[in-house]
Scaffold this motif. Structure first.
Motif, PDB file in Angstrom:
ATOM      1  N   TYR A 173       0.847  -1.196   0.000  1.00  0.00           N
ATOM      2  CA  TYR A 173       0.000   0.000   0.000  1.00  0.00           C
ATOM      3  C   TYR A 173       0.878   1.239   0.000  1.00  0.00           C
ATOM      4  O   TYR A 173       1.664   1.463   0.916  1.00  0.00           O
ATOM      5  CB  TYR A 173      -0.919  -0.012   1.231  1.00  0.00           C
ATOM      6  N   LYS A 174       0.783   2.032  -1.062  1.00  0.00           N
ATOM      7  CA  LYS A 174       1.575   3.253  -1.206  1.00  0.00           C
ATOM      8  C   LYS A 174       3.066   2.996  -0.982  1.00  0.00           C
ATOM      9  O   LYS A 174       3.760   3.738  -0.286  1.00  0.00           O
ATOM     10  CB  LYS A 174       1.067   4.343  -0.251  1.00  0.00           C
ATOM     11  N   GLY A 175       3.549   1.876  -1.548  1.00  0.00           N
ATOM     12  CA  GLY A 175       4.966   1.549  -1.467  1.00  0.00           C
ATOM     13  C   GLY A 175       5.390   0.838  -0.200  1.00  0.00           C
ATOM     14  O   GLY A 175       6.552   0.446  -0.062  1.00  0.00           O
ATOM     15  N   THR A 176       4.455   0.628   0.734  1.00  0.00           N
ATOM     16  CA  THR A 176       4.768  -0.042   1.997  1.00  0.00           C
ATOM     17  C   THR A 176       4.055  -1.387   2.059  1.00  0.00           C
ATOM     18  O   THR A 176       2.859  -1.471   1.745  1.00  0.00           O
ATOM     19  CB  THR A 176       4.308   0.812   3.199  1.00  0.00           C
ATOM     20  N   VAL A 177       4.769  -2.442   2.436  1.00  0.00           N
ATOM     21  CA  VAL A 177       4.150  -3.755   2.597  1.00  0.00           C
ATOM     22  C   VAL A 177       3.604  -3.848   4.017  1.00  0.00           C
ATOM     23  O   VAL A 177       4.355  -3.871   4.993  1.00  0.00           O
ATOM     24  CB  VAL A 177       5.154  -4.896   2.339  1.00  0.00           C
ATOM     25  N   GLU A 211      -4.378  -9.981  13.878  1.00  0.00           N
ATOM     26  CA  GLU A 211      -3.399  -9.231  14.663  1.00  0.00           C
ATOM     27  C   GLU A 211      -2.614  -8.283  13.768  1.00  0.00           C
ATOM     28  O   GLU A 211      -2.025  -8.697  12.762  1.00  0.00           O
ATOM     29  CB  GLU A 211      -2.439 -10.195  15.371  1.00  0.00           C
ATOM     30  N   VAL A 212      -2.608  -7.013  14.128  1.00  0.00           N
ATOM     31  CA  VAL A 212      -1.848  -6.010  13.395  1.00  0.00           C
ATOM     32  C   VAL A 212      -1.274  -5.024  14.404  1.00  0.00           C
ATOM     33  O   VAL A 212      -1.957  -4.631  15.348  1.00  0.00           O
ATOM     34  CB  VAL A 212      -2.728  -5.284  12.342  1.00  0.00           C
ATOM     35  N   ALA A 213      -0.003  -4.708  14.243  1.00  0.00           N
ATOM     36  CA  ALA A 213       0.698  -3.779  15.141  1.00  0.00           C
ATOM     37  C   ALA A 213       0.593  -4.218  16.598  1.00  0.00           C
ATOM     38  O   ALA A 213       0.448  -3.404  17.502  1.00  0.00           O
ATOM     39  CB  ALA A 213       0.140  -2.365  14.974  1.00  0.00           C
ATOM     40  N   GLY A 214       0.613  -5.541  16.813  1.00  0.00           N
ATOM     41  CA  GLY A 214       0.594  -6.062  18.175  1.00  0.00           C
ATOM     42  C   GLY A 214      -0.774  -6.120  18.818  1.00  0.00           C
ATOM     43  O   GLY A 214      -0.901  -6.510  19.984  1.00  0.00           O
ATOM     44  N   LYS A 215      -1.838  -5.775  18.074  1.00  0.00           N
ATOM     45  CA  LYS A 215      -3.193  -5.802  18.625  1.00  0.00           C
ATOM     46  C   LYS A 215      -4.047  -6.805  17.862  1.00  0.00           C
ATOM     47  O   LYS A 215      -3.999  -6.870  16.639  1.00  0.00           O
ATOM     48  CB  LYS A 215      -3.838  -4.418  18.531  1.00  0.00           C
ATOM     49  N   ARG A 216      -4.830  -7.584  18.623  1.00  0.00           N
ATOM     50  CA  ARG A 216      -5.773  -8.519  18.003  1.00  0.00           C
ATOM     51  C   ARG A 216      -7.112  -7.816  17.827  1.00  0.00           C
ATOM     52  O   ARG A 216      -7.680  -7.307  18.792  1.00  0.00           O
ATOM     53  CB  ARG A 216      -5.936  -9.783  18.854  1.00  0.00           C
ATOM     54  N   LEU A 217      -7.609  -7.821  16.592  1.00  0.00           N
ATOM     55  CA  LEU A 217      -8.858  -7.153  16.277  1.00  0.00           C
ATOM     56  C   LEU A 217      -9.861  -8.172  15.750  1.00  0.00           C
ATOM     57  O   LEU A 217      -9.491  -9.137  15.085  1.00  0.00           O
ATOM     58  CB  LEU A 217      -8.613  -6.060  15.230  1.00  0.00           C
ATOM     59  N   SER A 218     -11.125  -7.942  16.038  1.00  0.00           N
ATOM     60  CA  SER A 218     -12.149  -8.930  15.695  1.00  0.00           C
ATOM     61  C   SER A 218     -12.574  -8.869  14.240  1.00  0.00           C
ATOM     62  O   SER A 218     -13.297  -9.743  13.762  1.00  0.00           O
ATOM     63  CB  SER A 218     -13.383  -8.726  16.585  1.00  0.00           C
ATOM     64  N   SER A 219     -12.134  -7.848  13.512  1.00  0.00           N
ATOM     65  CA  SER A 219     -12.572  -7.663  12.134  1.00  0.00           C
ATOM     66  C   SER A 219     -11.384  -7.438  11.215  1.00  0.00           C
ATOM     67  O   SER A 219     -10.479  -6.656  11.525  1.00  0.00           O
ATOM     68  CB  SER A 219     -13.526  -6.452  12.057  1.00  0.00           C
ATOM     69  N   CYS A 220     -11.402  -8.103  10.064  1.00  0.00           N
ATOM     70  CA  CYS A 220     -10.325  -7.875   9.091  1.00  0.00           C
ATOM     71  C   CYS A 220     -10.409  -6.463   8.521  1.00  0.00           C
ATOM     72  O   CYS A 220      -9.389  -5.882   8.125  1.00  0.00           O
ATOM     73  CB  CYS A 220     -10.378  -8.919   7.971  1.00  0.00           C
ATOM     74  N   SER A 221     -11.618  -5.892   8.497  1.00  0.00           N
ATOM     75  CA  SER A 221     -11.770  -4.523   8.006  1.00  0.00           C
ATOM     76  C   SER A 221     -11.180  -3.518   8.986  1.00  0.00           C
ATOM     77  O   SER A 221     -10.525  -2.552   8.584  1.00  0.00           O
ATOM     78  CB  SER A 221     -13.251  -4.214   7.754  1.00  0.00           C
ATOM     79  N   SER A 233      -1.498   3.630   9.650  1.00  0.00           N
ATOM     80  CA  SER A 233      -0.078   3.691   9.968  1.00  0.00           C
ATOM     81  C   SER A 233       0.739   4.286   8.827  1.00  0.00           C
ATOM     82  O   SER A 233       1.864   4.747   9.028  1.00  0.00           O
ATOM     83  CB  SER A 233       0.448   2.287  10.305  1.00  0.00           C
ATOM     84  N   VAL A 234       0.167   4.270   7.607  1.00  0.00           N
ATOM     85  CA  VAL A 234       0.870   4.805   6.440  1.00  0.00           C
ATOM     86  C   VAL A 234       0.454   6.244   6.147  1.00  0.00           C
ATOM     87  O   VAL A 234       1.298   7.117   5.927  1.00  0.00           O
ATOM     88  CB  VAL A 234       0.614   3.925   5.195  1.00  0.00           C
ATOM     89  N   ILE A 235      -0.853   6.502   6.161  1.00  0.00           N
ATOM     90  CA  ILE A 235      -1.344   7.820   5.737  1.00  0.00           C
ATOM     91  C   ILE A 235      -1.646   8.753   6.900  1.00  0.00           C
ATOM     92  O   ILE A 235      -1.926   9.935   6.682  1.00  0.00           O
ATOM     93  CB  ILE A 235      -2.594   7.684   4.845  1.00  0.00           C
ATOM     94  N   GLY A 236      -1.629   8.223   8.135  1.00  0.00           N
ATOM     95  CA  GLY A 236      -1.818   9.082   9.294  1.00  0.00           C
ATOM     96  C   GLY A 236      -3.242   9.467   9.600  1.00  0.00           C
ATOM     97  O   GLY A 236      -3.494  10.280  10.488  1.00  0.00           O
ATOM     98  N   ARG A 237      -4.188   8.891   8.894  1.00  0.00           N
ATOM     99  CA  ARG A 237      -5.594   9.152   9.202  1.00  0.00           C
ATOM    100  C   ARG A 237      -6.414   7.895   8.938  1.00  0.00           C
ATOM    101  O   ARG A 237      -6.020   7.032   8.156  1.00  0.00           O
ATOM    102  CB  ARG A 237      -6.145  10.328   8.395  1.00  0.00           C
ATOM    103  N   ARG A 238      -7.549   7.817   9.600  1.00  0.00           N
ATOM    104  CA  ARG A 238      -8.339   6.591   9.559  1.00  0.00           C
ATOM    105  C   ARG A 238      -9.427   6.673   8.500  1.00  0.00           C
ATOM    106  O   ARG A 238     -10.260   7.566   8.514  1.00  0.00           O
ATOM    107  CB  ARG A 238      -8.962   6.344  10.940  1.00  0.00           C
TER     108      ARG A 238
END
Length: 355
Positions: free
Chosen positions: A280-284, A296-306, A315-320
């Motif tokens: 995504y935007k040059g970052t894997v 699990e992403v960035a050390g956190k387990r989340l209930s949704s893939c979305s 983490s790449v673009i700085g906004r959600r």
């Protein structure tokens, strides 16, 4: 909203964004969040927070129900529920989402907002979809583009709620999402119908040539249409409503896309632990799918893939930005080929006769 109202809302958003940054690490709690961050925004959106006929606090559909923080009413009928949490609370928590959707469902209110005074998440509570797919849009006052924040918040202004503009926009959003899912399913290399369509245009290519090409190509279906501008007058809204006829909503029919990652794992369509990735935007970006269906992403387990995809993009673009994780995340299948999660879901649905 007229120009004067837009200016007032823009100034209010700017002031609240400053307060958010000031109070973010101070655990100010729910009551202070409502008084200092949420009330001013509602007031700027044309809701009289001091008039219970417009903004009813601690609203209960019946005496046995738990109260919702705000019921925004038109002609004394609730049109929008707003559930507040203390600044900094994790609004992606399914407990909070289920809570506000439950309030709205019991009361027969279509639209609801979950907010911590900074992030606003707008849901269509009555849509026949999974909870995560009921999310229409989300913004953060402190980090998102000011124009995007203004346009999104304006959708829940008193004027626009009177005009039912959200219903029109949701219908277009719902159709676009379904078409996108259908196209992505076709683009999965297991769908023979797409290969046949391509061969009609390029008869010299063999099915194997086309299938291998589809595996190499990074074809994405992305919406190029920004959030529509909210209506500026009563007359304009009526024109829009006439042009966009609302389709009938399916009654009692379960969505054929109501499939969880855990179901796919249990049915052996996915093997865990599974590495998920996306360039995504040059970052894997990477994540891990676990046996219980959490990502699990960035050390956190989340209930949704979305939700995991949304966090990863942030983490790449700085906004959600709300992201469909089924289309976003890729993994290596049994043949070592990269494909999106939606491809596994499409195969699962096909065996159930729902593809």
């Amino acid at each position: 909203m007229n120009e004067s109202d837009s200016t007032q809302l823009r100034e209010s958003i700017r002031d609240i964004a400053v307060k958010v940054r000031k109070f973010r690490d101070r655990n100010i709690g729910e009551q202070n969040t409502k008084a200092s961050l949420i009330d001013p925004i509602l007031q700027s959106l044309g809701w009289d927070v001091r008039d219970p006929d417009e903004v009813f606090r601690e609203f209960k559909p019946t005496s046995r129900d738990s109260p919702v923080d705000y019921a925004l009413t038109v002609l004394r009928k609730p049109r929008l529920f707003v559930e507040a949490k203390g600044l900094g609370e994790t609004l992606q928590d399914r407990k909070w989402i289920a809570q506000v959707l439950g309030y709205a469902t019991v009361a027969g209110v279509e639209w609801c907002v979950l907010t911590d005074g900074d992030e606003y998440r707008l849901y269509n509570a009555t849509a026949p979809l999974d909870a995560e797919e009921k999310l229409f849009c989300s913004i953060r006052l402190s980090t998102d583009d000011a124009g995007e924040v203004l346009r999104t918040l304006a959708l829940i202004s008193r004027r626009n709620m009177e005009e039912n503009i959200l219903d029109v926009l949701w219908n277009a959003h719902y159709v676009d999402r379904r078409v996108k899912q259908a196209l992505n399913a076709l683009l999965s290399t297991t769908d023979k119908s797409l290969i046949r369509l391509i061969r009609l245009r390029e008869p010299k290519l063999t099915p194997k040539d086309i299938q291998e090409s589809l595996r190499r190509l990074d074809v994405r279906i992305e919406s190029a249409t920004p959030m529509p501008e909210p209506v500026q007058s009563r007359r304009k809204s009526r024109v829009v409503s006439k042009r966009l006829k609302q389709p009938k909503r399916a009654q009692g029919k379960k969505s054929s896309f109501n499939v969880t990652l855990r179901e796919l794992i249990q049915a052996k369509y996915l093997s865990t632990p599974l590495r998920l990735f996306r360039k995504y935007k040059g970052t894997v970006l990477e994540a891990t799918l676990h046996t219980d269906g959490t990502v699990e992403v960035a050390g956190k387990r989340l209930s949704s893939c979305s939700t995991a995809a949304t966090v990863a993009r942030e983490s790449v673009i700085g906004r959600r930005l709300a992201t469909n994780g089924w289309n976003f995340w890729q993994y290596r299948n049994g043949e070592g080929k990269a494909e999106e999660l939606i491809a596994a879901r499409a195969r699962f649905l096909e065996t159930k006769g729902q593809g």
